[in-house]
Write a protein that holds these residues in place. Structure first.
Motif, short mmCIF file in Angstrom:
data_model
loop_
_atom_site.label_atom_id
_atom_site.label_comp_id
_atom_site.label_asym_id
_atom_site.label_seq_id
_atom_site.Cartn_x
_atom_site.Cartn_y
_atom_site.Cartn_z
N ALA A 149 13.41 -53.08 31.60
CA ALA A 149 11.97 -52.86 31.39
C ALA A 149 11.75 -52.58 29.92
CB ALA A 149 11.46 -51.70 32.24
N VAL A 150 10.50 -52.73 29.49
CA VAL A 150 10.13 -52.45 28.11
C VAL A 150 9.11 -51.32 28.09
CG1 VAL A 150 9.04 -53.32 26.01
CG2 VAL A 150 10.57 -54.80 27.33
N SER A 151 9.38 -50.30 27.29
CA SER A 151 8.47 -49.18 27.10
C SER A 151 7.73 -49.39 25.78
CB SER A 151 9.26 -47.87 27.04
OG SER A 151 8.50 -46.85 26.42
N PHE A 152 6.41 -49.39 25.85
CA PHE A 152 5.62 -49.68 24.66
C PHE A 152 4.76 -48.49 24.29
CE2 PHE A 152 4.83 -53.72 22.39
CZ PHE A 152 3.97 -53.26 21.41
N LYS A 153 4.92 -48.01 23.06
CA LYS A 153 4.05 -46.98 22.51
C LYS A 153 3.25 -47.64 21.41
CE LYS A 153 4.01 -42.16 21.00
NZ LYS A 153 4.84 -40.96 20.74
N THR A 154 1.95 -47.74 21.61
CA THR A 154 1.13 -48.57 20.75
C THR A 154 0.15 -47.76 19.92
OG1 THR A 154 -0.28 -50.53 20.76
CG2 THR A 154 -0.65 -48.92 22.50
N LEU A 155 -0.60 -48.46 19.08
CA LEU A 155 -1.60 -47.81 18.24
C LEU A 155 -2.73 -47.24 19.09
CD1 LEU A 155 -1.79 -50.42 15.36
CD2 LEU A 155 -1.30 -48.00 15.05
N SER A 163 -4.08 -56.17 21.11
CA SER A 163 -3.45 -57.25 20.37
C SER A 163 -1.93 -57.15 20.46
CB SER A 163 -3.90 -57.21 18.90
OG SER A 163 -3.30 -58.25 18.16
N GLN A 164 -1.42 -55.93 20.29
CA GLN A 164 0.03 -55.71 20.38
C GLN A 164 0.55 -56.02 21.78
OE1 GLN A 164 -0.25 -51.60 19.02
NE2 GLN A 164 1.06 -52.08 17.27
N LEU A 165 -0.13 -55.50 22.78
CA LEU A 165 0.33 -55.67 24.16
C LEU A 165 0.22 -57.13 24.62
CD1 LEU A 165 -1.25 -52.45 25.69
CD2 LEU A 165 1.20 -52.90 25.39
N LEU A 175 9.77 -66.25 27.38
CA LEU A 175 11.17 -66.16 27.81
C LEU A 175 11.33 -66.40 29.31
CD1 LEU A 175 12.37 -63.04 25.77
CD2 LEU A 175 13.13 -65.40 25.46
N GLY A 176 10.21 -66.48 30.02
CA GLY A 176 10.28 -66.63 31.46
C GLY A 176 10.86 -65.41 32.13
N ALA A 177 10.60 -64.24 31.54
CA ALA A 177 11.19 -62.99 32.02
C ALA A 177 10.21 -62.23 32.91
CB ALA A 177 11.60 -62.11 30.85
N SER A 178 10.73 -61.64 33.97
CA SER A 178 9.92 -60.82 34.86
C SER A 178 10.08 -59.34 34.55
CB SER A 178 10.30 -61.09 36.32
OG SER A 178 11.68 -60.82 36.53
N VAL A 179 10.56 -59.04 33.36
CA VAL A 179 10.78 -57.66 32.94
C VAL A 179 9.43 -56.94 32.84
CG1 VAL A 179 11.57 -56.21 31.03
CG2 VAL A 179 12.88 -58.23 31.69
N PRO A 180 9.28 -55.79 33.49
CA PRO A 180 8.00 -55.07 33.42
C PRO A 180 7.73 -54.49 32.05
CG PRO A 180 9.62 -53.79 34.65
CD PRO A 180 10.23 -55.13 34.41
N LEU A 181 6.47 -54.52 31.67
CA LEU A 181 6.01 -53.96 30.41
C LEU A 181 5.22 -52.69 30.74
CD1 LEU A 181 5.50 -54.14 27.32
CD2 LEU A 181 3.50 -55.55 27.83
N LEU A 182 5.73 -51.55 30.31
CA LEU A 182 5.13 -50.26 30.63
C LEU A 182 4.58 -49.58 29.39
CD1 LEU A 182 7.89 -48.96 33.06
CD2 LEU A 182 5.66 -49.90 33.70
N LEU A 199 -2.70 -56.12 30.98
CA LEU A 199 -1.65 -56.45 30.02
C LEU A 199 -0.34 -55.73 30.28
CD1 LEU A 199 -3.75 -56.46 26.72
CD2 LEU A 199 -2.89 -58.45 27.96
N THR A 200 -0.35 -54.71 31.12
CA THR A 200 0.85 -53.94 31.38
C THR A 200 1.11 -53.88 32.89
OG1 THR A 200 -0.20 -51.78 31.62
CG2 THR A 200 0.34 -52.49 29.39
N ASP A 201 2.31 -53.41 33.22
CA ASP A 201 2.67 -53.23 34.62
C ASP A 201 2.54 -51.77 35.04
OD1 ASP A 201 3.66 -55.97 35.42
OD2 ASP A 201 4.85 -55.61 33.61
#
Length: 280
Positions: A149-155, A163-165, A175-182, A199-201
Protein backbone atom coordinates in the motif's frame (compact mmCIF):
# COMPACT_ATOMS: atom_id res chain seq x y z
CA UNK A 1 -4.37 -14.10 0.83
CA UNK A 2 -5.46 -11.19 2.97
CA UNK A 3 -4.70 -7.75 1.58
CA UNK A 4 -3.52 -4.74 3.54
CA UNK A 5 -6.96 -3.15 3.29
CA UNK A 6 -8.63 -6.35 4.53
CA UNK A 7 -6.39 -6.39 7.58
CA UNK A 8 -6.64 -2.64 8.20
CA UNK A 9 -10.44 -2.73 7.97
CA UNK A 10 -10.73 -5.47 10.54
CA UNK A 11 -7.77 -5.17 12.89
CA UNK A 12 -5.63 -2.61 14.62
CA UNK A 13 -2.18 -2.99 13.09
CA UNK A 14 1.15 -2.12 14.69
CA UNK A 15 3.79 -0.31 12.65
CA UNK A 16 7.52 -0.25 13.13
CA UNK A 17 9.18 2.64 14.95
CA UNK A 18 11.18 5.43 13.37
CA UNK A 19 14.41 4.49 11.64
CA UNK A 20 16.39 7.63 12.49
CA UNK A 21 16.95 6.84 16.20
CA UNK A 22 18.37 3.46 15.20
CA UNK A 23 20.59 5.07 12.58
CA UNK A 24 21.87 7.62 15.08
CA UNK A 25 23.18 4.80 17.26
CA UNK A 26 25.31 3.42 14.41
CA UNK A 27 28.79 4.60 13.60
CA UNK A 28 28.16 5.30 9.94
CA UNK A 29 30.34 7.50 7.77
CA UNK A 30 27.49 9.56 6.32
CA UNK A 31 29.86 11.72 4.31
CA UNK A 32 30.73 8.55 2.44
CA UNK A 33 27.38 6.75 2.42
CA UNK A 34 25.35 9.94 1.97
CA UNK A 35 27.22 10.98 -1.17
CA UNK A 36 28.94 13.79 0.71
CA UNK A 37 25.92 14.82 2.77
CA UNK A 38 25.84 13.94 6.46
CA UNK A 39 22.08 14.45 6.76
CA UNK A 40 20.96 12.60 3.62
CA UNK A 41 20.08 9.32 5.31
CA UNK A 42 17.72 8.21 2.51
CA UNK A 43 20.86 7.70 0.41
CA UNK A 44 21.44 4.61 2.57
CA UNK A 45 18.73 2.93 0.50
CA UNK A 46 21.36 2.89 -2.25
CA UNK A 47 24.65 2.66 -0.40
CA UNK A 48 23.79 0.58 2.69
CA UNK A 49 20.53 -1.30 2.19
CA UNK A 50 21.87 -3.92 4.60
CA UNK A 51 21.68 -1.37 7.44
CA UNK A 52 18.09 -0.43 6.60
CA UNK A 53 17.10 -4.10 6.25
CA UNK A 54 18.58 -4.95 9.66
CA UNK A 55 16.49 -2.22 11.32
CA UNK A 56 13.37 -3.47 9.53
CA UNK A 57 14.06 -7.00 10.78
CA UNK A 58 14.51 -5.80 14.37
CA UNK A 59 11.06 -4.24 14.31
CA UNK A 60 9.52 -7.30 12.68
CA UNK A 61 10.96 -9.52 15.38
CA UNK A 62 9.55 -7.11 17.97
CA UNK A 63 6.03 -7.71 16.61
CA UNK A 64 5.41 -5.06 13.96
CA UNK A 65 2.69 -5.89 11.45
CA UNK A 66 3.61 -3.07 9.09
CA UNK A 67 7.04 -1.99 7.89
CA UNK A 68 7.19 1.53 6.48
CA UNK A 69 9.68 2.32 3.75
CA UNK A 70 12.55 4.64 4.60
CA UNK A 71 11.30 7.31 2.17
CA UNK A 72 9.73 10.09 4.22
CA UNK A 73 12.49 12.41 2.98
CA UNK A 74 12.75 10.88 -0.48
CA UNK A 75 10.50 13.33 -2.29
CA UNK A 76 12.01 15.27 -5.22
CA UNK A 77 11.96 18.63 -3.46
CA UNK A 78 13.98 17.26 -0.52
CA UNK A 79 16.43 15.34 -2.69
CA UNK A 80 17.01 18.44 -4.80
CA UNK A 81 18.80 19.96 -1.80
CA UNK A 82 21.48 17.30 -2.25
CA UNK A 83 21.55 17.40 -6.03
CA UNK A 84 19.88 13.98 -6.09
CA UNK A 85 16.50 14.86 -7.58
CA UNK A 86 17.20 12.56 -10.53
CA UNK A 87 17.48 9.61 -8.14
CA UNK A 88 13.88 9.80 -6.89
CA UNK A 89 12.68 6.67 -8.63
CA UNK A 90 15.64 4.47 -7.74
CA UNK A 91 15.75 5.53 -4.06
CA UNK A 92 12.05 4.84 -3.59
CA UNK A 93 12.25 1.59 -5.55
CA UNK A 94 15.21 0.28 -3.56
CA UNK A 95 13.65 1.33 -0.25
CA UNK A 96 10.52 -0.64 -1.09
CA UNK A 97 12.53 -3.61 -2.28
CA UNK A 98 14.62 -3.64 0.91
CA UNK A 99 11.53 -3.53 3.13
CA UNK A 100 9.87 -6.34 1.16
CA UNK A 101 12.98 -8.50 1.36
CA UNK A 102 13.15 -7.98 5.12
CA UNK A 103 9.55 -9.15 5.48
CA UNK A 104 10.12 -12.14 3.21
CA UNK A 105 13.34 -13.13 4.98
CA UNK A 106 11.73 -13.78 8.36
CA UNK A 107 9.53 -16.84 8.89
CA UNK A 108 6.11 -15.69 9.97
CA UNK A 109 4.23 -18.93 10.37
CA UNK A 110 0.61 -18.10 9.57
CA UNK A 111 1.29 -14.42 10.03
CA UNK A 112 0.69 -11.86 7.29
CA UNK A 113 2.81 -8.71 7.43
CA UNK A 114 2.84 -5.74 5.12
CA UNK A 115 5.05 -3.04 3.59
CA UNK A 116 3.65 0.48 3.50
CA UNK A 117 5.26 2.84 1.00
CA UNK A 118 5.64 6.29 2.58
CA UNK A 119 5.18 9.48 0.55
CA UNK A 120 5.42 12.75 2.46
CA UNK A 121 4.88 15.74 0.19
CA UNK A 122 3.38 17.95 2.88
CA UNK A 123 6.15 20.52 2.43
CA UNK A 124 6.57 20.27 -1.34
CA UNK A 125 6.85 23.39 -3.45
CA UNK A 126 6.12 24.25 -7.05
CA UNK A 127 3.14 24.65 -9.33
CA UNK A 128 0.66 21.88 -10.03
CA UNK A 129 2.57 20.30 -12.95
CA UNK A 130 5.69 20.04 -10.77
CA UNK A 131 3.74 18.57 -7.86
CA UNK A 132 2.05 16.05 -10.15
CA UNK A 133 5.33 14.94 -11.68
CA UNK A 134 6.96 14.58 -8.27
CA UNK A 135 4.13 12.44 -6.91
CA UNK A 136 4.12 10.32 -10.05
CA UNK A 137 7.82 9.47 -9.85
CA UNK A 138 7.82 8.65 -6.16
CA UNK A 139 4.75 6.43 -6.28
CA UNK A 140 6.03 4.58 -9.33
CA UNK A 141 9.27 3.81 -7.52
CA UNK A 142 7.52 2.49 -4.42
CA UNK A 143 5.00 0.36 -6.29
CA UNK A 144 7.58 -1.11 -8.65
CA UNK A 145 9.57 -2.05 -5.53
CA UNK A 146 6.68 -4.17 -4.27
CA UNK A 147 4.83 -2.26 -1.52
CA UNK A 148 1.44 -3.52 -0.32
CA UNK A 149 0.00 0.00 0.00
CA UNK A 150 1.03 3.63 -0.37
CA UNK A 151 0.66 6.15 2.44
CA UNK A 152 0.35 9.71 1.19
CA UNK A 153 0.83 12.84 3.28
CA UNK A 154 -0.03 15.75 1.06
CA UNK A 155 -0.17 19.53 1.05
CA UNK A 156 -2.94 21.18 3.09
CA UNK A 157 -4.04 23.18 0.03
CA UNK A 158 -7.01 21.28 -1.43
CA UNK A 159 -6.36 22.07 -5.09
CA UNK A 160 -2.70 21.09 -4.86
CA UNK A 161 -3.53 18.02 -2.80
CA UNK A 162 -5.95 16.80 -5.43
CA UNK A 163 -3.28 17.40 -8.06
CA UNK A 164 -0.77 15.30 -6.12
CA UNK A 165 -3.23 12.49 -5.41
CA UNK A 166 -4.50 12.43 -8.99
CA UNK A 167 -0.93 11.98 -10.21
CA UNK A 168 -0.33 9.23 -7.66
CA UNK A 169 -3.48 7.49 -8.87
CA UNK A 170 -2.31 7.86 -12.46
CA UNK A 171 1.01 6.21 -11.58
CA UNK A 172 -0.88 3.24 -10.13
CA UNK A 173 -3.11 2.93 -13.18
CA UNK A 174 -0.16 3.13 -15.56
CA UNK A 175 1.55 0.28 -13.71
CA UNK A 176 -1.67 -1.72 -13.67
CA UNK A 177 -1.31 -1.99 -9.90
CA UNK A 178 -4.15 -2.60 -7.46
CA UNK A 179 -2.08 -1.22 -4.58
CA UNK A 180 -4.32 0.90 -2.32
CA UNK A 181 -3.57 4.60 -1.98
CA UNK A 182 -4.23 5.82 1.56
CA UNK A 183 -4.25 9.37 2.87
CA UNK A 184 -2.54 9.88 6.21
CA UNK A 185 -4.86 11.82 8.49
CA UNK A 186 -3.63 15.19 9.69
CA UNK A 187 -5.28 17.88 11.77
CA UNK A 188 -4.01 20.33 9.15
CA UNK A 189 -6.20 18.72 6.48
CA UNK A 190 -9.86 19.65 6.37
CA UNK A 191 -10.66 17.41 3.41
CA UNK A 192 -10.07 13.90 4.70
CA UNK A 193 -13.56 12.68 3.87
CA UNK A 194 -15.69 13.05 0.75
CA UNK A 195 -13.56 15.68 -0.98
CA UNK A 196 -10.79 13.26 -1.91
CA UNK A 197 -12.75 10.00 -1.69
CA UNK A 198 -12.59 9.54 -5.45
CA UNK A 199 -8.79 9.68 -5.44
CA UNK A 200 -7.90 7.51 -2.44
CA UNK A 201 -8.88 4.17 -0.98
CA UNK A 202 -9.40 5.64 2.46
CA UNK A 203 -7.98 7.71 5.29
CA UNK A 204 -6.06 6.11 8.12
CA UNK A 205 -5.26 7.38 11.59
CA UNK A 206 -2.04 6.84 13.51
CA UNK A 207 -2.66 6.11 17.17
CA UNK A 208 0.05 7.19 19.60
CA UNK A 209 1.96 4.25 21.00
CA UNK A 210 2.16 6.04 24.36
CA UNK A 211 -1.59 5.75 24.87
CA UNK A 212 -1.38 2.01 24.25
CA UNK A 213 1.41 1.56 26.79
CA UNK A 214 -0.60 3.57 29.28
CA UNK A 215 -3.50 1.17 28.88
CA UNK A 216 -5.97 3.40 27.07
CA UNK A 217 -8.33 1.60 24.68
CA UNK A 218 -7.86 1.76 20.95
CA UNK A 219 -10.79 3.54 19.22
CA UNK A 220 -13.38 1.00 18.08
CA UNK A 221 -15.31 3.14 15.62
CA UNK A 222 -14.49 1.28 12.44
CA UNK A 223 -11.72 3.72 11.52
CA UNK A 224 -8.64 2.50 9.71
CA UNK A 225 -6.10 2.54 12.52
CA UNK A 226 -2.37 2.02 12.71
CA UNK A 227 -0.62 2.07 16.06
CA UNK A 228 2.82 3.67 15.89
CA UNK A 229 5.63 1.47 17.11
CA UNK A 230 7.97 2.51 19.89
CA UNK A 231 11.20 4.45 19.62
CA UNK A 232 13.13 1.18 19.73
CA UNK A 233 12.32 -2.46 18.88
CA UNK A 234 12.20 -3.21 22.62
CA UNK A 235 9.57 -0.51 23.13
CA UNK A 236 7.66 -1.87 20.15
CA UNK A 237 7.62 -5.34 21.70
CA UNK A 238 6.01 -3.87 24.83
CA UNK A 239 3.29 -2.23 22.75
CA UNK A 240 2.75 -5.45 20.83
CA UNK A 241 2.14 -7.40 24.02
CA UNK A 242 -0.17 -4.69 25.33
CA UNK A 243 -2.25 -4.80 22.16
CA UNK A 244 -2.50 -8.58 22.13
CA UNK A 245 -3.51 -8.67 25.78
CA UNK A 246 -6.57 -6.54 24.96
CA UNK A 247 -7.67 -8.76 22.06
CA UNK A 248 -10.16 -11.54 22.58
CA UNK A 249 -8.28 -13.90 20.29
CA UNK A 250 -4.76 -12.85 21.32
CA UNK A 251 -3.98 -11.29 17.94
CA UNK A 252 -5.11 -7.65 17.71
CA UNK A 253 -8.15 -5.66 18.83
CA UNK A 254 -10.88 -5.67 16.20
CA UNK A 255 -12.10 -2.42 14.64
CA UNK A 256 -15.53 -3.69 13.67
CA UNK A 257 -17.96 -5.65 15.83
CA UNK A 258 -18.57 -8.50 13.41
CA UNK A 259 -14.99 -9.79 13.42
CA UNK A 260 -15.00 -13.22 15.00
CA UNK A 261 -12.12 -14.54 17.12
CA UNK A 262 -12.39 -17.63 14.94
CA UNK A 263 -11.92 -15.68 11.75
CA UNK A 264 -11.81 -17.95 8.72
CA UNK A 265 -9.48 -15.77 6.66
CA UNK A 266 -6.04 -17.39 6.47
CA UNK A 267 -3.42 -16.30 7.23
CA UNK A 268 -4.68 -14.44 10.28
CA UNK A 269 -3.07 -11.03 10.46
CA UNK A 270 -0.46 -10.52 13.15
CA UNK A 271 -0.06 -14.10 14.35
CA UNK A 272 3.37 -15.18 15.52
CA UNK A 273 4.89 -17.44 18.15
CA UNK A 274 6.15 -15.10 20.87
CA UNK A 275 7.36 -17.86 23.15
CA UNK A 276 10.94 -16.64 22.77
CA UNK A 277 10.05 -13.09 23.85
CA UNK A 278 10.51 -12.44 27.54
CA UNK A 279 7.62 -10.80 29.34
CA UNK A 280 8.18 -7.30 30.66
Amino acid sequence: MRTFIDALNSRVLLTDGDIKPALNKLDLDMQRFGFGHEDCDVALNITRPDVIAAIHRDYLEAGADVIRTHTRNASPDVLEKYGMQDEVFIINHLAAETACQAVDALPGGNRRRFVLGVVDQSASVGDNPVLRNDAYRQVQGLVSGGVDAVSFKTLPNLEQARSQLASARHALLELGASVPLLLEYSEDLEFTDDTVADLTDGVYFVESSETIKAGYPVPQTGQKILVHGGKTPADTAVIDRKLRSSAGDGFRPATRPNVSPLEKVIPVSSWIDYSSVKAV
